[in-house]
Design an enzyme around this catalytic site. Sequence first.
Site, PDB file in Angstrom:
ATOM      1  N   HIS A 282     106.177  44.891  21.346  1.00 36.39           N
ATOM      2  CA  HIS A 282     106.361  43.694  22.166  1.00 36.39           C
ATOM      3  C   HIS A 282     105.070  43.402  22.935  1.00 36.39           C
ATOM      4  CE1 HIS A 282     110.948  44.721  22.257  1.00 36.39           C
ATOM      5  NE2 HIS A 282     110.484  44.493  21.042  1.00 36.39           N
TER       6      HIS A 282
HETATM    7  C1  LIG Z   1     109.384  47.169  14.117  1.00 39.49           C
HETATM    8  C2  LIG Z   1     109.528  45.989  15.040  1.00 39.49           C
HETATM    9  C3  LIG Z   1     110.789  45.438  15.249  1.00 39.49           C
HETATM   10  C4  LIG Z   1     110.949  44.367  16.128  1.00 39.49           C
HETATM   11  N1  LIG Z   1     112.204  43.870  16.338  1.00 39.49           N
HETATM   12  C5  LIG Z   1     112.373  42.888  17.241  1.00 39.49           C
HETATM   13  C6  LIG Z   1     113.678  42.385  17.523  1.00 39.49           C
HETATM   14  O1  LIG Z   1     114.678  42.804  16.926  1.00 39.49           O
HETATM   15  N2  LIG Z   1     113.811  41.415  18.468  1.00 39.49           N
HETATM   16  C7  LIG Z   1     112.728  40.932  19.152  1.00 39.49           C
HETATM   17  O2  LIG Z   1     112.928  40.102  20.037  1.00 39.49           O
HETATM   18  N3  LIG Z   1     111.476  41.364  18.866  1.00 39.49           N
HETATM   19  C8  LIG Z   1     111.270  42.324  17.945  1.00 39.49           C
HETATM   20  N4  LIG Z   1     109.995  42.773  17.684  1.00 39.49           N
HETATM   21  C9  LIG Z   1     108.857  42.074  18.304  1.00 39.49           C
HETATM   22  C10 LIG Z   1     108.495  40.841  17.459  1.00 39.49           C
HETATM   23  O3  LIG Z   1     108.038  41.256  16.184  1.00 39.49           O
HETATM   24  C11 LIG Z   1     107.412  40.024  18.166  1.00 39.49           C
HETATM   25  O4  LIG Z   1     107.893  39.688  19.459  1.00 39.49           O
HETATM   26  C12 LIG Z   1     107.146  38.739  17.416  1.00 39.49           C
HETATM   27  O5  LIG Z   1     106.683  38.990  16.118  1.00 39.49           O
HETATM   28  C13 LIG Z   1     106.107  37.935  18.166  1.00 39.49           C
HETATM   29  O6  LIG Z   1     105.941  36.730  17.486  1.00 39.49           O
HETATM   30  P1  LIG Z   1     104.591  35.893  17.569  1.00 39.49           P
HETATM   31  O7  LIG Z   1     104.752  34.748  16.636  1.00 39.49           O
HETATM   32  O8  LIG Z   1     104.252  35.608  18.995  1.00 39.49           O
HETATM   33  O9  LIG Z   1     103.462  36.878  17.068  1.00 39.49           O
HETATM   34  P2  LIG Z   1     103.260  37.496  15.634  1.00 39.49           P
HETATM   35  O10 LIG Z   1     104.552  37.788  14.964  1.00 39.49           O
HETATM   36  O11 LIG Z   1     102.281  38.618  15.819  1.00 39.49           O
HETATM   37  O12 LIG Z   1     102.600  36.313  14.803  1.00 39.49           O
HETATM   38  C14 LIG Z   1     101.292  35.877  15.047  1.00 39.49           C
HETATM   39  C15 LIG Z   1     100.734  35.306  13.760  1.00 39.49           C
HETATM   40  O13 LIG Z   1      99.475  34.710  14.047  1.00 39.49           O
HETATM   41  C16 LIG Z   1      98.528  35.159  13.088  1.00 39.49           C
HETATM   42  N5  LIG Z   1      97.201  35.171  13.758  1.00 39.49           N
HETATM   43  C17 LIG Z   1      96.765  35.994  14.728  1.00 39.49           C
HETATM   44  N6  LIG Z   1      95.504  35.675  15.103  1.00 39.49           N
HETATM   45  C18 LIG Z   1      95.137  34.620  14.330  1.00 39.49           C
HETATM   46  C19 LIG Z   1      93.931  33.845  14.228  1.00 39.49           C
HETATM   47  N7  LIG Z   1      92.869  34.087  15.013  1.00 39.49           N
HETATM   48  N8  LIG Z   1      93.894  32.837  13.324  1.00 39.49           N
HETATM   49  C20 LIG Z   1      94.979  32.582  12.526  1.00 39.49           C
HETATM   50  N9  LIG Z   1      96.158  33.282  12.588  1.00 39.49           N
HETATM   51  C21 LIG Z   1      96.221  34.284  13.478  1.00 39.49           C
HETATM   52  C22 LIG Z   1      98.974  36.545  12.677  1.00 39.49           C
HETATM   53  O14 LIG Z   1      98.466  36.872  11.403  1.00 39.49           O
HETATM   54  C23 LIG Z   1     100.491  36.367  12.682  1.00 39.49           C
HETATM   55  O15 LIG Z   1     100.950  35.852  11.456  1.00 39.49           O
HETATM   56  C24 LIG Z   1     109.812  43.830  16.796  1.00 39.49           C
HETATM   57  C25 LIG Z   1     108.547  44.365  16.563  1.00 39.49           C
HETATM   58  C26 LIG Z   1     108.401  45.440  15.702  1.00 39.49           C
HETATM   59  C27 LIG Z   1     107.021  46.000  15.487  1.00 39.49           C
END
Ligand SMILES: Cc1cc2nc3c(=O)[nH]c(=O)nc-3n(C[C@H](O)[C@H](O)[C@H](O)COP(=O)(O)OP(=O)(O)OC[C@H]3O[C@@H](n4cnc5c(N)ncnc54)[C@H](O)[C@@H]3O)c2cc1C
Length: 424
Positions: A360
């Site tokens: 997280h």
């Molecule tokens: C094993 C595991 C289980 C989880 N289970 C849960 C759950 O059940 N419930 C929950 O609430 N949360 C859970 N989480 C947390 C959840 O995965 C994250 O909160 C969520 O993925 C965050 O989403 P996001 O889109 O902000 O970031 P991310 O999922 O990290 O997505 C960011 C995206 O941006 C891309 N990116 C990054 N930098 C750049 C750049 N400079 N240029 C272009 N693209 C870029 C990355 O490649 C990625 O695709 C879990 C995490 C893990 C590790």
Amino acid sequence: MTLYAGIAFRYRTVDFDARAHVAADALDPVWPIDYAELRPYYEELERRMGVARLPGADPLEPPSDPAVLPPHEYSPQGLLIAKAGGRLGRLPFPTPLAINSLPYGGRPACHCCGPCNEHLCPTGARADARSPFIDVPLPPGALTVALGSKAVHIGLGNVSRADSVEWLDTVTSQRARVRARCVVLTGNAVQSAALLLRSAQSAAPNGIGNATGMVGSGISFKISGYVSGSTTLDRLPARSPGGPFSTVAMSDHYLDDEAPSGLGGMIYEASPAEQAVCDGTIALRLHFLAADQPMRKNTVRLANSRDRLGLQKIILEYWTHPLDKRRLGYLSRRASELLAEAGVKKVDYQDSNYQFGRGHLHGGCRAGVDPTESVVDRWGRVHDIDNLYVADGGFFPYSGGVNPTFTIQANALRIARRIATQLA
Ligand SMILES: Cc1cc2nc3c(=O)[nH]c(=O)nc-3n(C[C@H](O)[C@H](O)[C@H](O)COP(=O)(O)OP(=O)(O)OC[C@H]3O[C@@H](n4cnc5c(N)ncnc54)[C@H](O)[C@@H]3O)c2cc1C
């Protein structure tokens, strides 16, 4: 969101204003918005994704519309944990899950096939980041997804406007630039902060939005750990063990006078992937997690050395606050009691390695009303830049005590609607 168990809690009222529970040396944890402002977006997402839950069962759950899907049944392990919790006077409830308990939204019901935390859902029963909006019609050519591309620099047309984004093809190392009316960062709390820092230029010599050194600061991960062990079964469970990953949760220690500074966290079933009844015993595992203090010195910064793409490497500096260490110990003891009550003779502690930022991610582009202590305003807009937004967990001034993704999604939807209105 391949790494995702579908756990879909809403943030609680205290998560938006935890001043009474943080240490004196923490950054201001108050969000510039409250639950009431986020609620319509949670409701819309819940309708679009299908969240299975039992309204009213979680004593700390904030007000909500009726659930669109009934809760999942407890797994055999979840049932043992719920019964043990009940005997200890705790209030177990079904974990809210963005996983279909019945067919919904053109996706099938979960058939409990097993591991769904670190894998793609093989049937599509679990919602993901894409599925809620898959039916939104877009004019031809309105959306281009550049797979394998990485944004590396945001160009400023003048001190208050972003006008371009430079990106890198991570396979060919070719660079290109796109002109932009509006730039929205959703790279996650670490990557979005890094992009602002990498965008240093004459109009922003320390990185965009970083005039007071707040970009990267206050990065937080959520303290957490696991306890596990085996218990003997009187008889075989009605169904064999399997998914979902979590079916029962308890919020008894979220607000708890006995917890350090009165704030504990959530405890929920986190059943291991390799689930089986073996020689009359079954493995139980609990995850316990709580918010960590937003600290100024916990930060994302750039190294002088470069990675294989030629980008300055990212350094994460993170120390767990002593108050949070005590909070984690408290929750670990409460979770261990639960397992002991469920018949586990030897409880094992397992580190979650949260301090490496593997689960997280919050803060780093903290939202706030004071531009000297935050990076973005209540709309996720970088202070003083008219058209640059952060819509991921980086926005969170306080990490909150539950899994963040549903709140990241709700807040991103709120910000997106605002941007659409502004651009119209
Ligand atoms: C094993 C595991 C289980 C989880 N289970 C849960 C759950 O059940 N419930 C929950 O609430 N949360 C859970 N989480 C947390 C959840 O995965 C994250 O909160 C969520 O993925 C965050 O989403 P996001 O889109 O902000 O970031 P991310 O999922 O990290 O997505 C960011 C995206 O941006 C891309 N990116 C990054 N930098 C750049 C750049 N400079 N240029 C272009 N693209 C870029 C990355 O490649 C990625 O695709 C879990 C995490 C893990 C590790």
